[in-house]
Scaffold this active site. Structure first.
Site, PDB file in Angstrom:
ATOM      1  N   LEU A  73      32.901  45.983  59.614  1.00 42.79           N
ATOM      2  CA  LEU A  73      32.785  46.211  58.175  1.00 42.79           C
ATOM      3  C   LEU A  73      33.901  47.118  57.678  1.00 42.79           C
ATOM      4  CD1 LEU A  73      28.937  46.690  57.915  1.00 42.79           C
ATOM      5  CD2 LEU A  73      30.250  44.927  56.739  1.00 42.79           C
ATOM      6  N   GLY A  98      37.070  45.197  57.362  1.00 43.93           N
ATOM      7  CA  GLY A  98      37.046  44.348  56.171  1.00 43.93           C
ATOM      8  C   GLY A  98      37.314  45.136  54.915  1.00 43.93           C
ATOM      9  N   SER A 132      38.945  48.087  54.676  1.00 51.23           N
ATOM     10  CA  SER A 132      40.312  48.591  54.623  1.00 51.23           C
ATOM     11  C   SER A 132      41.297  47.479  54.311  1.00 51.23           C
ATOM     12  CB  SER A 132      40.676  49.273  55.948  1.00 51.23           C
ATOM     13  OG  SER A 132      40.533  48.365  57.021  1.00 51.23           O
ATOM     14  N   VAL A 171      40.564  47.314  50.187  1.00 47.00           N
ATOM     15  CA  VAL A 171      40.770  48.466  49.323  1.00 47.00           C
ATOM     16  C   VAL A 171      41.690  49.461  50.004  1.00 47.00           C
ATOM     17  CG1 VAL A 171      39.632  50.305  48.048  1.00 47.00           C
ATOM     18  CG2 VAL A 171      38.427  48.164  48.447  1.00 47.00           C
ATOM     19  N   LYS A 219      24.684  51.381  44.690  1.00 53.80           N
ATOM     20  CA  LYS A 219      24.131  50.035  44.820  1.00 53.80           C
ATOM     21  C   LYS A 219      24.079  49.616  46.285  1.00 53.80           C
ATOM     22  CE  LYS A 219      24.757  45.305  43.087  1.00 53.80           C
ATOM     23  NZ  LYS A 219      25.608  44.416  42.252  1.00 53.80           N
ATOM     24  N   ASP A 236      29.259  35.958  35.473  1.00 55.47           N
ATOM     25  CA  ASP A 236      27.878  36.385  35.228  1.00 55.47           C
ATOM     26  C   ASP A 236      27.816  37.332  34.027  1.00 55.47           C
ATOM     27  OD1 ASP A 236      25.146  36.294  35.702  1.00 55.47           O
ATOM     28  OD2 ASP A 236      25.187  37.931  37.168  1.00 55.47           O
TER      29      ASP A 236
END
Length: 536
Positions: free
Chosen positions: A212, A215, A217, A220, A261, A362
Site C-alpha cells: 500500500l 502504491g 508513493s 502522491v 475517511k 458523481d
C-alpha cells in the site's frame, strides 16, 4: 486612438498537441482555444499534423490618449488565478483599484483563467517563482509576426500596450518586450516521510502495508503520513459521536479539525487525481494513513457547514448553523447563486485545467460541501476518472443525476458532470430532490426524475407563473424572477439529453457570473437573459 491588437505568434505543432493544450499549457492561458480555432481555419482541430504551423493570437490593448494623460503608460493583460481578487491584483501591480474596475467593467466577481487589463504607470517589479528542477530542452523559439489590429477582443494574454515618448500617438509594444505570466504553484501542506519516521508495523503484516505504501508513493509526492494512533486519538477511537456520515469522521489533530475517511479497496486512482488538483472550490487532501492491518484512511480539510443537500432538503437539522440575519434556516437565493458559481468554477478547473482532464462522475448536492462562509467545495473523488470520451461497462452513480448517454452506453465525458450540475441547479431552484417523490414514494419512470420537469415549465404560455409555483417555498419570495429564470435557462441547457447540446463550463461560469453580479449590485435589477444556451 485606443484599440485592441492581436499579436500573432507562430507555433510549430508537436506530437500530442491540441488547441486546448497549446492555449492552456504551452501559452499558460495567454490565449483561449476557441480563439486559436478561429484564427486557424485551415487546420483540422481533431487531426493536427506534426510540424504544421499554427497562428496563436495574443490579446493586448493600448492605453487611450486620456489614460496616458492620467498617467497610465501601459496595460498589462493578466491571467486571473483562483483566489485572486481585484484588490490583491491592484496591489500586486501598483495599479489604482477604481481604474482597474472601470477599465474591465466589473465590480467584484472574477472568473479564474480569464484575463484582466491592468493599467500601470511603469513596468512593475514582480516576485519570480523559485527555480524549477532541470527540464528537457525547450522547443524551438516562437516566431512573433507583426501585430495586426483587430476590432474584437480575444480572451487570454499577458502583454503590455504602452505609450511611447511624449507623442500623442499610442502604439502596442510587441509581445516579447514584456510578458507577464504569474504562476501559482501548488502549495500542498505536505511533509516528506522517510522509513524511520513511519509508525512501526506489527509483525506479520509488513507485506500488505509495504504494498500500500508503494502504491501511495507512486501516486502522491511526499504525502503527509499520519499514524493510526494519531487518528484513533483524534476521533476518540472512531466514536459514533465523531461520525459525520457513513465512513467519514471528524477528528482534531494539533488543534485543527479534519474529516477522516475510512477507505475501501484500491485508493491509488483517487490519490492520483487528488494529488494533481488544487483549487479553492475542491476539498483538499491533507494526508494519508495506513494502519498496521493494511486499512487505509484519507485525511481531508474539515468543511464545517455540512452539505448543500442538507441545507436544501433537511434545513431543520442545520438550523443552529444559520447566520444571524437569515429569515429561516433555508439558504437565501443569493447564497445559492454563489454556491452554483463556486461549483461551476471547480468543475471548469478539473475539466479544462488538469492534464489529462478529470471527470468527477458523481456530482450531486450531497457531494457539495459548504464552508464557514457558505462557499462551496466539491468533495468525493472516489468515482472520478482521468481522461475524457471513454467507455465503461461499470455503470456507477446516483439515480437522478446520471446522464442518459452514460446509462445507455457507459460513455464518460465532461458533459456527464454538466448534466449532473444541471440537476443540482434545479434542486436549488425548486427545493426538490433529484428523485421526485409523492407522499414519500418515488414516482415511476421519467416522471420521477427532477430534470424532466424543467422543459415544460419554460415552454408555452405563462412561463413566469409556472416557474413561480415551482420555486422553493423556503425562499419566501426573496428573489427576482429574472434571476430565477436565468438559472433555470442554464439548468435546462445542462440537462439536454443530447450531450453535444449541453453548454461548456466556461459558458456556464460566464452566465452565472453575470447573474451573481446583477444580484449583488442591484437585487431588483432586471437581467437580460437569452432564451437558450447553445452547447458545443
Amino acid at each position: 486612438m485606443a484599440n485592441y491588437s492581436q499579436a500573432n505568434v507562430t507555433y510549430t505543432i508537436y506530437g500530442g498537441d491540441t488547441f486546448y493544450l497549446i492555449s492552456t499549457r504551452k501559452f499558460e492561458n495567454l490565449t483561449t482555444y476557441p480563439a486559436v480555432e478561429v484564427t486557424n481555419p485551415t487546420l483540422v482541430v481533431t487531426n493536427l499534423q506534426i510540424g504544421s504551423l499554427a497562428t496563436i493570437p495574443i490579446r493586448c490593448k493600448c492605453p487611450s490618449n486620456a489614460q496616458v494623460t492620467n498617467g497610465t503608460k501601459m496595460l498589462i493583460t493578466y491571467v486571473v488565478h483562483p483566489g485572486d481578487t481585484l484588490l490583491n491584483i491592484s496591489q500586486k501591480f501598483g495599479a489604482d483599484l477604481q481604474n482597474l474596475k472601470s477599465l474591465n467593467g466589473i465590480n467584484s466577481t472574477l472568473i479564474p483563467y480569464s484575463t484582466l487589463l491592468v493599467p500601470v504607470s511603469q513596468k512593475p517589479v514582480l516576485a519570480q517563482p523559485p527555480p524549477s528542477p532541470p527540464s528537457p530542452p525547450p522547443p524551438p523559439p516562437l516566431v512573433v509576426n507583426n501585430a495586426t489590429s483587430s476590432g474584437g477582443g480575444l480572451h487570454g494574454g499577458a502583454v503590455i500596450g504602452a505609450s511611447v515618448g511624449g507623442s500623442a500617438a499610442v502604439v502596442c509594444i510587441a509581445l516579447l518586450i514584456f510578458c507577464v505570466v504569474i504562476r501559482k504553484r501548488r502549495s500542498y501542506k505536505q511533509t516528506s516521510i522517510s522509513e524511520d519516521q513511519r509508525p512501526p508495523s506489527d509483525v506479520g503484516v509488513g507485506k500488505t502495508k509495504s504494498k500500500l505504501m508503494t502504491g501511495i508513493s507512486d501516486c502522491v509526492e511526499n504525502p503527509f503520513m499520519y499514524s493510526i494512533e494519531d487518528l484513533d486519538k483524534a476521533t476518540q477511537n472512531f466514536s459514533p459521536l465523531c461520525n459525520i456520515e457513513g465512513s467519514v469522521y471528524k477528528g482534531t489533530l494539533d488543534g485543527r479539525d479534519y474529516a477522516i475517511k475510512l477507505m475501501k479497496g484500491d485508493i491509488s486512482q483517487e490519490l492520483k487525481i487528488l494529488q494533481k488538483v488544487n483549487h479553492t472550490n475542491l476539498v483538499k487532501l491533507e494526508g494519508v494513513c495506513i494502519s498496521s492491518e493494511g486499512q487505509s484512511y484519507l485525511v481531508y480539510e474539515y468543511i464545517e457547514n455540512s452539505s448543500l443537500n442538507t441545507w436544501l432538503h433537511d434545513p431543520e437539522s442545520v438550523e443552529n448553523m444559520s447566520p444571524i440575519g437569515w429569515s429561516s434556516s433555508s439558504l437565501p437565493w443569493k447564497t445559492r447563486l454563489q454556491v452554483a458559481l463556486d461549483v461551476a468554477n471547480g468543475l471548469q478547473y478539473i475539466h479544462e485545467h488538469t492534464t489529462p482532464s478529470v471527470v468527477h462522475k458523481d456530482i450531486k448536492s450531497s457531494n457539495i460541501l459548504l464552508d464557514g462562509n457558505f462557499r462551496a467545495k466539491i468533495a468525493n473523488f472516489g468515482m472520478a476518472k482521468s481522461g475524457i470520451n471513454a467507455l465503461t461497462k461499470h455503470i456507477m452513480g446516483t439515480q437522478g443525476y446520471m446522464a442518459p448517454e452514460y446509462l445507455a452506453d457507459g460513455f464518460v465525458s465532461p458533459k456527464l458532470d454538466v448534466f449532473a450540475f444541471g440537476v443540482v441547479l434545479l434542486e436549488m431552484i425548486s427545493g426538490k430532490e433529484a428523485i421526485v417523490r409523492e407522499r414519500g414514494v418515488p414516482l415511476a419512470g421519467k416522471a420521477g426524475l427532477l430534470w424532466t420537469q424543467i422543459r415544460p415549465l419554460l415552454e408555452g404560455e405563462d412561463i413566469e407563473g409556472k416557474l413561480r409555483k415551482w420555486v422553493d417555498r423556503n425562499l419566501q419570495n426573496a428573489y427576482t424572477m429574472d434571476s430565477i429564470l436565468g438559472v433555470a435557462t442554464i439548468a435546462r441547457a445542462c440537462v439536454e439529453e443530447d450531450p453535444v447540446a449541453r453548454p461548456t463550463l466556461p459558458e456556464i461560469v460566464y452566465k452565472l457570473s453575470n447573474l451573481f453580479d446583477a444580484c449583488t449590485s442591484n437585487p431588483d435589477e432586471k437581467i437580460e437573459i437569452r432564451t437558450s444556451i447553445t452547447g458545443r
